[in-house]
Design an enzyme around this catalytic site. Structure first.
Site, PDB file in Angstrom:
ATOM      1  N   GLY A  13     -37.709  31.661  23.460  1.00  0.00           N
ATOM      2  CA  GLY A  13     -36.434  31.166  23.995  1.00  0.00           C
ATOM      3  C   GLY A  13     -35.301  31.453  23.019  1.00  0.00           C
ATOM      4  O   GLY A  13     -35.442  31.223  21.824  1.00  0.00           O
ATOM      5  N   ARG A  23     -27.309  39.630  12.275  1.00  0.00           N
ATOM      6  CA  ARG A  23     -26.226  40.227  11.474  1.00  0.00           C
ATOM      7  C   ARG A  23     -26.542  40.121   9.980  1.00  0.00           C
ATOM      8  O   ARG A  23     -26.395  41.091   9.221  1.00  0.00           O
ATOM      9  CB  ARG A  23     -24.923  39.498  11.814  1.00  0.00           C
ATOM     10  CG  ARG A  23     -23.727  39.869  10.966  1.00  0.00           C
ATOM     11  CD  ARG A  23     -22.519  39.044  11.437  1.00  0.00           C
ATOM     12  NE  ARG A  23     -21.346  39.259  10.637  1.00  0.00           N
ATOM     13  CZ  ARG A  23     -21.067  38.604   9.512  1.00  0.00           C
ATOM     14  NH1 ARG A  23     -21.922  37.707   9.047  1.00  0.00           N
ATOM     15  NH2 ARG A  23     -19.963  38.852   8.862  1.00  0.00           N
ATOM     16  N   ARG A  74     -40.944  36.419  26.304  1.00  0.00           N
ATOM     17  CA  ARG A  74     -42.224  35.812  25.927  1.00  0.00           C
ATOM     18  C   ARG A  74     -43.280  36.823  26.370  1.00  0.00           C
ATOM     19  O   ARG A  74     -43.329  37.182  27.534  1.00  0.00           O
ATOM     20  CB  ARG A  74     -42.423  34.478  26.638  1.00  0.00           C
ATOM     21  CG  ARG A  74     -41.319  33.452  26.340  1.00  0.00           C
ATOM     22  CD  ARG A  74     -41.714  32.089  26.899  1.00  0.00           C
ATOM     23  NE  ARG A  74     -40.565  31.209  27.107  1.00  0.00           N
ATOM     24  CZ  ARG A  74     -40.021  30.442  26.162  1.00  0.00           C
ATOM     25  NH1 ARG A  74     -40.520  30.447  24.955  1.00  0.00           N
ATOM     26  NH2 ARG A  74     -39.000  29.668  26.448  1.00  0.00           N
ATOM     27  N   LYS A 216     -22.359  -5.340  32.610  1.00  0.00           N
ATOM     28  CA  LYS A 216     -22.459  -3.954  32.143  1.00  0.00           C
ATOM     29  C   LYS A 216     -22.881  -3.103  33.341  1.00  0.00           C
ATOM     30  O   LYS A 216     -23.969  -3.259  33.876  1.00  0.00           O
ATOM     31  CB  LYS A 216     -23.513  -3.862  31.037  1.00  0.00           C
ATOM     32  CG  LYS A 216     -23.798  -2.459  30.637  1.00  0.00           C
ATOM     33  CD  LYS A 216     -24.558  -2.368  29.335  1.00  0.00           C
ATOM     34  CE  LYS A 216     -24.780  -0.916  28.987  1.00  0.00           C
ATOM     35  NZ  LYS A 216     -23.559  -0.118  29.011  1.00  0.00           N
ATOM     36  N   GLN A 254     -28.020  24.362  27.561  1.00  0.00           N
ATOM     37  CA  GLN A 254     -28.279  23.944  26.169  1.00  0.00           C
ATOM     38  C   GLN A 254     -28.615  25.117  25.252  1.00  0.00           C
ATOM     39  O   GLN A 254     -28.597  25.008  24.046  1.00  0.00           O
ATOM     40  CB  GLN A 254     -29.452  22.953  26.126  1.00  0.00           C
ATOM     41  CG  GLN A 254     -29.129  21.635  26.772  1.00  0.00           C
ATOM     42  CD  GLN A 254     -30.388  20.862  27.151  1.00  0.00           C
ATOM     43  OE1 GLN A 254     -30.836  20.015  26.413  1.00  0.00           O
ATOM     44  NE2 GLN A 254     -30.958  21.165  28.302  1.00  0.00           N
ATOM     45  N   ARG A 255     -28.950  26.252  25.846  1.00  0.00           N
ATOM     46  CA  ARG A 255     -29.307  27.404  25.017  1.00  0.00           C
ATOM     47  C   ARG A 255     -28.128  28.338  24.765  1.00  0.00           C
ATOM     48  O   ARG A 255     -28.238  29.297  24.013  1.00  0.00           O
ATOM     49  CB  ARG A 255     -30.456  28.175  25.687  1.00  0.00           C
ATOM     50  CG  ARG A 255     -31.777  27.407  25.668  1.00  0.00           C
ATOM     51  CD  ARG A 255     -32.885  28.225  25.053  1.00  0.00           C
ATOM     52  NE  ARG A 255     -33.193  29.352  25.875  1.00  0.00           N
ATOM     53  CZ  ARG A 255     -34.239  29.419  26.713  1.00  0.00           C
ATOM     54  NH1 ARG A 255     -35.069  28.413  26.794  1.00  0.00           N
ATOM     55  NH2 ARG A 255     -34.441  30.482  27.416  1.00  0.00           N
TER      56      ARG A 255
HETATM   57  O1  F6P Z   1     -38.403  26.541  23.322  1.00  0.00           O
HETATM   58  C1  F6P Z   1     -37.090  26.550  23.745  1.00  0.00           C
HETATM   59  C2  F6P Z   1     -36.961  26.004  25.143  1.00  0.00           C
HETATM   60  O2  F6P Z   1     -35.600  26.031  25.511  1.00  0.00           O
HETATM   61  C3  F6P Z   1     -37.534  24.602  25.370  1.00  0.00           C
HETATM   62  O3  F6P Z   1     -36.711  23.540  24.954  1.00  0.00           O
HETATM   63  C4  F6P Z   1     -37.748  24.619  26.859  1.00  0.00           C
HETATM   64  O4  F6P Z   1     -38.723  23.680  27.230  1.00  0.00           O
HETATM   65  C5  F6P Z   1     -38.183  26.031  27.134  1.00  0.00           C
HETATM   66  O5  F6P Z   1     -37.678  26.820  26.065  1.00  0.00           O
HETATM   67  C6  F6P Z   1     -37.720  26.607  28.425  1.00  0.00           C
HETATM   68  O6  F6P Z   1     -38.252  27.869  28.559  1.00  0.00           O
HETATM   69  P1  F6P Z   1     -37.779  28.954  29.633  1.00  0.00           P
HETATM   70  O7  F6P Z   1     -36.422  29.429  29.229  1.00  0.00           O
HETATM   71  O8  F6P Z   1     -38.794  30.021  29.539  1.00  0.00           O
HETATM   72  O9  F6P Z   1     -37.738  28.240  30.929  1.00  0.00           O
END
Ligand code: F6P
Length: 321
Positions: A13, A23, A74, A216, A254-255
């Protein structure tokens, strides 16, 4: 054996800051008069001999970009003896004397096999949003991921407060709750569910109902994908409390994104350190930063379980709600 040419790849990932690491690897190698082969698509591209020759210019203007210019994958084939044999042949054909691999646990496992079984010198640079590799306080990409998630959670809080709702936010983390616990603390969430801690949905619902009686009325509950899915948790909360619950799955945002200063600088320190380690004749090692100092561990050590500060941070979350 003197190292004249190195290969660099990103695998698994992607995470923000991988480009900054590429770099640093390329520029420090070039400054030492080494040739650099950029291997595309991780171990899969290595098997397929997908390579580009890299120079100082190849990595211009990438320090601020998310993702990886080398692409990533992968590779199932690399898990097999035949795939590894093909990869080693490609390494020999291209006269590559050592490899720098940037990635997470799967990437490290591949490098460990290459260095121990096939005698290819390898050094690992920790690149994963999961922050689950030992030998380093932080992995490249983790800081950006939690900041990206926090930004989203802050926005969810605006609507949660305005509409007086319960929100369940699912973040990444199949095996570990690092992102979940960090963003729960930083985002002021009321609850967090992570694989490392037992959780009691009845107790959580009791707290929600009691809280609502006290006035709350908005709740942000974070769950790590590997603990319980956002959908399932929201369903259980609604079944028990009869309160409407909304779900947000943050997923792959998040990536992405431009890496934070921390991720860029970590990547630069570790990319340079990895080249220097290979030049010293080291192999089967991973670089990291611990307490702001460079740290080197074996790939095997880096792959051992890394505990998150689950109990300590959870206590703070509960004290400060
Ligand atoms: O290992 C990084 C990660 O983003 C994990 O947090 C998440 O569970 C997984 O990869 C998701 O994988 P893919 O992008 O193959 O769905």
């Amino acid at each position: 054996m003197a190292i004249k040419k190195i290969g660099v790849l990103t695998s698994g990932g992607d995470g923000s800051g991988m480009n900054a690491a590429i770099r640093a690897v390329v520029r420090s190698a070039v400054s030492r008069n080494l040739e650099v082969a950029g291997i595309l698509r991780g171990y899969e591209g290595l098997i397929n001999s997908e390579m580009i020759s890299m120079n100082h210019r190849s990595v211009s203007n990438i320090i601020s970009r998310g993702g990886t210019i080398l692409k990533t994958a992968r590779s199932e084939r690399f898990m097999t003896e035949e795939g590894q044999r093909q990869a080693v042949e490609v390494i020999k054909d291209h006269k590559i004397d050592g490899l720098i691999v940037i990635g997470g646990d799967g990437t490290y496992r591949g490098a460990h096999i290459l260095s121990t079984k096939w005698k290819v010198p390898c050094v690992g640079v920790p690149g994963t949003i999961d922050n689950d590799l030992k030998g380093t306080d932080w992995t490249i990409g983790a800081d950006t991921a939690i900041n990206v998630a926090l930004e989203a959670i802050d926005k969810i809080r605006d609507t949660a407060t305005s509409m007086e709702r319960i929100f369940v936010v699912e973040v990444m983390g199949r095996e570990g709750g690092f992102i979940a616990i960090e963003v729960a603390l930083g985002g002021g969430a009321e609850e967090v569910v992570i694989p490392e801690r037992k959780f009691d949905v009845q107790a959580m619902c009791h707290e929600i109902v009691e809280g609502n009686i006290r006035g709350k009325i908005s709740w942000i509950i974070i769950t790590a994908e590997g603990a319980i899915s956002g959908q399932e948790l929201a369903k259980q909360i609604t079944d028990i409390t009869d309160l409407e619950t909304r779900v947000v799955v943050l997923g792959h945002i998040q990536r992405g994104g431009s890496p934070t200063a921390q991720d860029r600088n970590l990547a630069t320190r570790l990319g340079v350190a990895a080249v220097e380690l290979l030049l010293k004749g080291e192999s089967d090692k991973a670089v990291g930063i611990v307490a702001d100092n460079l740290n080197v561990v074996s790939l095997e050590e880096a792959l051992k379980p890394k505990p998150v500060k689950g109990d300590e941070l959870y206590r703070l979350i509960k004290i400060t709600i």
